[in-house]
Design an enzyme around this catalytic site. Structure first.
Site, PDB file in Angstrom:
ATOM      1  N   GLY A 154       2.404   6.858   8.939  1.00 34.81           N
ATOM      2  CA  GLY A 154       1.659   5.873   8.621  1.00 34.81           C
ATOM      3  C   GLY A 154       2.369   4.849   7.943  1.00 34.81           C
ATOM      4  N   ARG A 155       1.846   3.985   7.107  1.00 33.10           N
ATOM      5  CA  ARG A 155       2.356   2.758   6.534  1.00 33.10           C
ATOM      6  C   ARG A 155       3.513   2.974   5.739  1.00 33.10           C
ATOM      7  NH1 ARG A 155      -3.222   2.285   5.257  1.00 33.10           N
ATOM      8  NH2 ARG A 155      -4.444   0.450   6.143  1.00 33.10           N
ATOM      9  N   ILE A 156       3.411   4.115   4.949  1.00 32.90           N
ATOM     10  CA  ILE A 156       4.629   4.547   3.918  1.00 32.90           C
ATOM     11  C   ILE A 156       5.549   5.140   4.655  1.00 32.90           C
ATOM     12  CG2 ILE A 156       5.231   5.763   1.954  1.00 32.90           C
ATOM     13  CD1 ILE A 156       2.393   5.420   0.934  1.00 32.90           C
ATOM     14  N   ARG A 177       0.276  13.874  13.858  1.00 37.54           N
ATOM     15  CA  ARG A 177      -0.573  14.835  14.567  1.00 37.54           C
ATOM     16  C   ARG A 177      -1.335  13.721  15.668  1.00 37.54           C
ATOM     17  NH1 ARG A 177      -2.427  17.064   9.187  1.00 37.54           N
ATOM     18  NH2 ARG A 177      -1.815  19.197   9.165  1.00 37.54           N
ATOM     19  N   SER A 178      -1.145  12.460  15.539  1.00 39.84           N
ATOM     20  CA  SER A 178      -1.575  11.642  16.794  1.00 39.84           C
ATOM     21  C   SER A 178      -0.480  10.824  17.165  1.00 39.84           C
ATOM     22  CB  SER A 178      -2.653  10.697  16.258  1.00 39.84           C
ATOM     23  OG  SER A 178      -2.378   9.899  15.211  1.00 39.84           O
ATOM     24  N   ILE A 233       7.146  12.281  -1.314  1.00 37.51           N
ATOM     25  CA  ILE A 233       6.701  11.179  -2.031  1.00 37.51           C
ATOM     26  C   ILE A 233       5.162  11.191  -1.762  1.00 37.51           C
ATOM     27  CG2 ILE A 233       8.646   9.958  -2.244  1.00 37.51           C
ATOM     28  CD1 ILE A 233       7.901   8.055   0.338  1.00 37.51           C
ATOM     29  N   ALA A 234       4.420  12.131  -1.251  1.00 35.21           N
ATOM     30  CA  ALA A 234       2.938  12.145  -0.478  1.00 35.21           C
ATOM     31  C   ALA A 234       2.350  12.689  -1.801  1.00 35.21           C
ATOM     32  CB  ALA A 234       3.063  13.013   0.557  1.00 35.21           C
ATOM     33  N   ARG A 235       1.740  13.928  -1.735  1.00 37.33           N
ATOM     34  CA  ARG A 235       1.254  14.664  -2.974  1.00 37.33           C
ATOM     35  C   ARG A 235       1.576  16.006  -3.119  1.00 37.33           C
ATOM     36  NH1 ARG A 235      -0.430  10.325  -4.562  1.00 37.33           N
ATOM     37  NH2 ARG A 235      -2.319   9.487  -4.930  1.00 37.33           N
ATOM     38  N   GLU A 264      -0.023  18.506 -11.266  1.00 42.55           N
ATOM     39  CA  GLU A 264       0.610  17.444 -12.342  1.00 42.55           C
ATOM     40  C   GLU A 264      -0.194  17.479 -13.639  1.00 42.55           C
ATOM     41  OE1 GLU A 264       1.003  13.637 -10.485  1.00 42.55           O
ATOM     42  OE2 GLU A 264       2.307  14.661  -8.894  1.00 42.55           O
ATOM     43  N   HIS A 282       6.368  10.967 -10.847  1.00 40.49           N
ATOM     44  CA  HIS A 282       5.390  10.213 -10.053  1.00 40.49           C
ATOM     45  C   HIS A 282       5.442   8.605 -10.240  1.00 40.49           C
ATOM     46  CE1 HIS A 282       1.093  10.754  -7.847  1.00 40.49           C
ATOM     47  NE2 HIS A 282       1.604   9.730  -7.405  1.00 40.49           N
ATOM     48  N   GLY A 284       5.915   6.500  -7.790  1.00 40.20           N
ATOM     49  CA  GLY A 284       5.933   5.865  -6.601  1.00 40.20           C
ATOM     50  C   GLY A 284       5.430   4.333  -6.572  1.00 40.20           C
TER      51      GLY A 284
END
Length: 315
Positions: A154-156, A177-178, A233-235, A264, A282, A284
């Site tokens: 995606g963007r990140i 996935r796509s 750096i996601a979740r 967290e 965290h 980011g």
């Protein structure tokens, strides 16, 4: 004047802008709302500006609902049951775009810090245990030219990939996935295992929650090279933390860089005990101009809802 709840302290510019238009209640506490507190807030306020840690789970939407919009502060919204919110007539928005570069920068920070053992070296110097330069001291992983594997383009993910490709001459692989077409050289692979097996450095940037929970499990980690470095750096819930701890403790991978954690602010003691892990709290989007832009975007969504317009960043 409509009542607005802001669940954490925001930059002053955001608070001033909110108070100029709404009757604002500021919840200046580090802990997120419990499910019970979230339910009470939905009954008491016209609009809520929540963020990570506020538990707007399904059970929070079973009572009286006064609130019309949850304008989330942050791009990730896995702490909100969006389906339950929408069923209760509550619109939900987030703050994409403005967080992209800052989050990608932290991704690069973790890549470099983990590969070059920067955290370990800094601790060595602070402890006054450094004995001087030596040809074989603290040898790490050379980053330039290594293959990076992006989980979620995606963007990140694309922002990290561009930094790696253009800044460090790194071949880019990615799993999404796509099908995804990007405007720089990158190879999309068909499976997560193919990516984990093929890359030297893995960076996870997918949204948290749902089908992505424990996406990076023991099988995925087992596919990595023993010289591989893992960065998240996601979740935190995207990673099976016990499996990652096992991989690090038993040298199945070389190291990890983590900005996020499953519970967290609780960080497993095992991570803190390991020298081959870079741990960040965290960070980011932790730059004032970024956080202020996030707050304004959240407010813009509340204002759009208030004026009967479509939410610009509806989820």
């Amino acid at each position: 004047m409509k009542k607005l709840l802001i669940t954490r302290l925001l930059p002053q510019a955001n608070l001033d802008a909110a108070r100029a238009r709404y009757d604002v209640t500021l919840r200046d506490m580090p802990e997120g709302l419990t499910i019970e507190e979230a339910a009470a807030a939905l009954a008491d306020y016209d609009a809520i500006l929540p963020t990570l840690g506020d538990r707007f789970a399904k059970d929070a939407f079973t009572g009286t609902i006064r609130c019309g919009v949850l304008a989330n502060f942050g791009v990730g919204y896995n702490h909100i049951d969006v389906a339950a919110a929408q069923a209760a007539g509550v619109a939900v928005s987030n703050t994409p775009d403005v967080v992209t570069d800052a989050t990608a920068d932290i991704g690069m920070t973790l890549i470099l810090s983990t590969c070059r053992r920067a955290g370990e070296g800094e601790r060595l110097v602070r402890a006054d245990k450094w004995t001087g330069w030596a040809p074989t001291q603290m040898l790490g992983t050379h980053v330039t030219g290594k293959t990076v594997g992006i989980v979620g383009m995606g963007r990140i993910g694309q922002a990290v990939a561009r930094r790696c490709h253009y800044g460090f001459d790194m071949p880019v692989m990615f799993y999404n996935r796509s099908r995804k077409h990007v405007d720089f050289p990158a190879q999309q692979v068909d499976s997560l295992v193919d990516l984990m097996r093929g890359a030297d450095i893995i960076v996870v940037t997918v949204p948290g929650g749902g089908a992505n929970t424990n996406m990076i499990d023991a099988d995925a980690l087992a596919a990595m090279k023993t010289t591989g470095v893992f960065v998240n750096i996601a979740r935190g819930d995207v990673v099976d933390e016990p499996a990652l701890i096992d991989a690090l403790e038993n040298a199945k991978i070389a190291g990890a860089g983590l900005d996020v954690f499953a519970q967290e602010p609780v960080v497993p003691d095992a991570f803190r005990a390991l020298e081959n892990v870079t741990l960040l709290p965290h960070l980011g989007t932790a730059a004032l101009e970024v956080r202020a832009a996030m707050g304004q975007m959240a407010l813009d969504n509340i204002i759009a809802w208030d004026e009967g317009r479509a939410l610009p960043q509806a989820v």
